[in-house]
Design an enzyme around this catalytic site. Sequence first.
Site, PDB file in Angstrom:
ATOM      1  N   SER A 133     -36.692  71.185 -32.647  1.00  0.00           N
ATOM      2  CA  SER A 133     -37.366  69.970 -32.194  1.00  0.00           C
ATOM      3  C   SER A 133     -37.859  69.991 -30.758  1.00  0.00           C
ATOM      4  O   SER A 133     -38.509  70.764 -30.193  1.00  0.00           O
ATOM      5  CB  SER A 133     -36.465  68.707 -32.705  1.00  0.00           C
ATOM      6  OG  SER A 133     -37.248  67.507 -32.618  1.00  0.00           O
ATOM      7  N   ASP A 136     -43.309  66.175 -29.964  1.00  0.00           N
ATOM      8  CA  ASP A 136     -42.305  67.215 -29.603  1.00  0.00           C
ATOM      9  C   ASP A 136     -42.397  68.582 -30.009  1.00  0.00           C
ATOM     10  O   ASP A 136     -43.626  68.814 -30.991  1.00  0.00           O
ATOM     11  CB  ASP A 136     -40.972  66.726 -29.710  1.00  0.00           C
ATOM     12  CG  ASP A 136     -40.715  66.442 -31.356  1.00  0.00           C
ATOM     13  OD1 ASP A 136     -41.788  66.256 -31.907  1.00  0.00           O
ATOM     14  OD2 ASP A 136     -39.485  66.314 -31.649  1.00  0.00           O
ATOM     15  N   ASP A 183     -42.159  65.655 -35.078  1.00  0.00           N
ATOM     16  CA  ASP A 183     -41.582  64.460 -36.048  1.00  0.00           C
ATOM     17  C   ASP A 183     -41.588  63.138 -35.011  1.00  0.00           C
ATOM     18  O   ASP A 183     -40.980  61.984 -35.549  1.00  0.00           O
ATOM     19  CB  ASP A 183     -40.141  64.766 -36.551  1.00  0.00           C
ATOM     20  CG  ASP A 183     -39.156  64.836 -35.498  1.00  0.00           C
ATOM     21  OD1 ASP A 183     -39.513  65.172 -34.125  1.00  0.00           O
ATOM     22  OD2 ASP A 183     -38.046  65.256 -36.124  1.00  0.00           O
TER      23      ASP A 183
END
Length: 451
Positions: free
Chosen positions: A103, A243, A247
């Site tokens: 992430s 990012d 998400d």
Amino acid sequence: MLKYFGTDGVRGVANAGLTPEMAFKLGRDGGYVLTKDKKDGERAKVLVSRDTRISGQMLEYALISGLLSVGIEVLEVGVITTPGLSYLVRAQGADAGVQISASHNPVEDNGIKFFGSDGLKLSDAKEEEIEKLIDAPEDKLPRPSAEGLGTVTNYHEGASKYLQFIENTLPEELSGIKVVVDGANGAASALISRLFADMGVDFTTIATHPDGLNINDHVGATHTKKLQEEVVKQGAQLGLAFDGDADRCIAVDENGNEVDGDHIMYVIGSYLADHGRLKKDTIVTTVMSNLGFTKALERRGLKNIRTQVGDRYVSEEMRANGYNLGGEQSGHVIISDYHNTGDGMLTGLHLLYVMKDTGKSLSELLSDFKEYPQRLINVPVENKKDWKEHKRITEAIEKVEKELSDEGRIFVRPSGTQSLLRVMTEAPTQELADKYCEEVAKVVEEEMGSN
């Protein structure tokens, strides 16, 4: 407390904490747990994808080997966003999905995140079941041979199917507003231009040329300075930052001010409420959302329900009680009328749609949102799990709570993905928020600091 799984799957430094050997075991053991209930003769199907990190392919091949070793058919999606994988798992009727991504974390890190057949993150019970197999003294799982082994099929066309899904959630094209989009050199990089062009958006991009090493490198949702500068420089009305796995979405208004997940949910939630579409007049957030968010909603006659930190818990609350909007201050926003997980690109386009349909700038849409000054300090610690056993820390927290009363708050929690203890304060003034946060963070560092 689970040993390997955090709030967002299994994470670690690639090839050190998170090795190919571990990826193989996660593929083998996780694949077995998620597909063991298939009827005899039925082949289990699992989708695998990744972000743009240099370590992604190393872990992907190891993970896929583990899946194949228990007879699973693998659809190899390639680089796609985490919400893209979640959607495709459901759309393809797959038994599970696995995303290889860390992430917003730096390039050195990577992670392995499982999704069930519903496209949702696994329950604690499922993750615990996988961990027991990983730590078992002997591997007793099936070892098929010849025709019993799994195979790999290329499914790179999944990206187009996902983009078509997002486009179909909006009633019209989105021309007329100038936008700058920051792809974080991550999984959304190759998708942004296709999606925004298809929707008729007047846009330019930054950080959409990944080289395996530049993901999240001073760009993206956790580093918006460059985007803020570009919005002002180009005279744009909106900036959108994703990012590494897209998400989450953080916005920038026409004046170059950062607009976090609380503000985005307020704008979208207010619009839905004005059109009778916000279910139960409620937005679900975590305990990290700003007090100003709750008070702004109350002034509109709307409600805010809070969960523990983690978009998974927001999602669970929404599904359990029939809410259709929720998320986190960090930019995970779930619009469950369309998708059951946080989706940065979907969120960004719906924010843009609200601006176009109302004819208002982002700052105008947020004029009634008065944020409480907030301070967050991440303290590196040796063992984040036992902080409540330190009397000095709990006493410092109690002192601040007493002094702030109902005019602010302090919140301390371990990071779900890193060896950090997060100390967050909100107060009537920035000076007080800083003072209280620094006081408690200092005690945490003295008691538990890793330096």
